[in-house]
Design a protein around this motif. Structure first.
Motif, PDB file in Angstrom:
ATOM      1  N   VAL A  66       0.862  -1.184   0.000  1.00  9.53           N
ATOM      2  CA  VAL A  66       0.000   0.000   0.000  1.00  9.53           C
ATOM      3  C   VAL A  66       0.899   1.235   0.000  1.00  9.53           C
ATOM      4  N   ARG A  67       0.471   2.290  -0.704  1.00 11.29           N
ATOM      5  CA  ARG A  67       1.273   3.515  -0.771  1.00 11.29           C
ATOM      6  C   ARG A  67       0.644   4.575   0.137  1.00 11.29           C
ATOM      7  N   PHE A  68       1.510   5.304   0.830  1.00 11.12           N
ATOM      8  CA  PHE A  68       1.058   6.343   1.760  1.00 11.12           C
ATOM      9  C   PHE A  68       1.335   7.719   1.160  1.00 11.12           C
ATOM     10  N   HIS A  69       0.391   8.637   1.335  1.00 13.07           N
ATOM     11  CA  HIS A  69       0.561   9.982   0.773  1.00 13.07           C
ATOM     12  C   HIS A  69       0.097  11.008   1.799  1.00 13.07           C
ATOM     13  N   PRO A  70       1.050  11.653   2.484  1.00 12.09           N
ATOM     14  CA  PRO A  70       0.635  12.741   3.373  1.00 12.09           C
ATOM     15  C   PRO A  70       0.106  13.901   2.536  1.00 12.09           C
ATOM     16  N   VAL A  71      -1.093  14.354   2.830  1.00  5.86           N
ATOM     17  CA  VAL A  71      -1.665  15.461   2.051  1.00  5.86           C
ATOM     18  C   VAL A  71      -2.435  16.406   2.951  1.00  5.86           C
ATOM     19  N   ARG A  72      -2.486  17.650   2.544  1.00  5.52           N
ATOM     20  CA  ARG A  72      -3.406  18.617   3.139  1.00  5.52           C
ATOM     21  C   ARG A  72      -4.540  18.808   2.126  1.00  5.52           C
TER      22      ARG A  72
END
Lengths: 246, 246
Positions: A142-148
């Motif tokens: 699974v890929r993680f993407h910190p986003v606002r």
């Protein structure tokens, strides 16, 4: 079906693969594998390899790839769900595991006004992803993407596909319930689960202004982790109902 | 919306209610309520009472019921889900909480060949039910029913309604996926989630012989607790899609 080992792509050379150190120790000392044993090895990018071990020692385990299947346990297209990191590290690890079990490919880590948890360190996220992939018999990490919030629109646009973020929140009378939105929009829906304290009125207004629906899961108060697992399960069900891999 | 107190029906007398001892301590010492404060009290059988406190001491808290709403947070009809008790008491408590959050009214505790966990003691189950009801802003206590496979048919028949048990299990190619069954049969479906080791072939055969479908949630290996939360969420979504309270 047996739990696979994990070896990253650079552990493969032609039809040979060498297990990483931790997997080597597990194979030799815990599972007591021997030369000739056939094991499964996933590479995190879709490959499920059947491998015959031809060398097993406490510092070196390798073998020959006999057969490879692609995308074992993987959905047919990207499945993106957003979650504000939970305050408890254990509950966050739990949530990641649930997401992987239920077929999520991309996990957005939402930086919101009321987010209480910290985004786990990359090494921690990687370890969670590897463990969950093996446990659930998947072949992709699974890929993680910190986003606002604003960054999310750009992230989704960059995928080149059409996604519709949906805020999980106490809905207004005119808002369609979340299951209805899923039925209408299918796998393009990106459910966003806010922090324990919920999204702020400003965040909800910004979402609506961007054309993102707000939807709820019924009249009861749900913990963030419950709403998160619920939307992952509903998204999975919507995919199962369509043709193609779930 | 504020978390309610719990007082069983016998704590009510006319339009007056006296809080139980533990709630009294919580009201007086922790929340520091005072005479004149308005609080919510649920009675576990559907009543959500707005109460004005007219006495608050560390050993006695009582008040007058100003208004009562019925079935706050409750689904329009029975929602029955079965689960084999989980080995870990913590995970079992977690599962009960999730079920209550997602609107389950009746939880069947399945005694199967591979059930690893013990059925929690009645006092423990009651405490879990009370805490979950308050946390989720419901007004009815979830009911627990220990059953074995044959006993389940009798239990469901005794309700006087038509229910269809569905075993969550690795399905055969001809078996409809679980979301499809839900779409076809709606809220009459009673999903049954087996123990961590799964149902035995004999249990599956017995279910099929009784006309109960076997259905899965996709190609990945799911923990029992994940399958349980997923089916609760899917059942909820099916109810939201219909008219009426979810």
């Amino acid at each position: 079906m047996t739990t696979p080992f994990y070896a990253p792509p650079d552990a493969f050379d032609g039809d040979r693969v060498r297990l990483p150190d931790d997997e080597t120790r597990h194979a030799s000392r815990v599972l007591r594998h021997a030369v000739g044993d056939v094991v499964a090895v996933v590479d995190g990018v879709g490959g499920w390899h059947t491998v015959r071990l031809d060398r097993v020692a406490k510092d070196r385990a390798e073998g020959v790839v006999v057969e490879t299947r692609y995308d074992a346990g993987e959905p047919a297209s990207r499945v993106i769900v957003g979650l504000a990191p939970l305050k408890s590290a254990d509950r966050m690890a739990f949530a990641v595991e649930k997401a992987v079990e239920l077929g999520v490919t991309d996990l957005l880590l939402l930086d919101t006004a009321r987010t209480e948890g910290r985004i786990p360190k990359p090494e921690r996220l990687h370890a969670l992803a590897v463990a969950a992939m093996k446990q659930t018999l998947r072949s992709r990490l699974v890929r993680f993407h910190p986003v606002r919030q604003l960054g999310m629109a750009q992230f989704l646009a960059d995928t080149g596909e059409t996604f519709l973020p949906v805020l999980l929140h106490e809905a207004a009378p005119d808002d369609a319930p979340f299951p209805t939105l899923l039925a209408q929009r299918g796998r393009s829906v990106v459910p966003l689960v806010g922090p324990e304290g919920g999204f702020t009125p400003e965040e909800v207004d910004a979402a609506r202004a961007a054309g993102w629906p707000v939807a709820s899961l019924g009249p009861r108060r749900l913990r963030a982790e419950t709403a998160f697992v619920a939307v992952c399960a509903l998204h999975l069900a919507a995919r199962i109902s369509d043709a193609g891999a779930a």
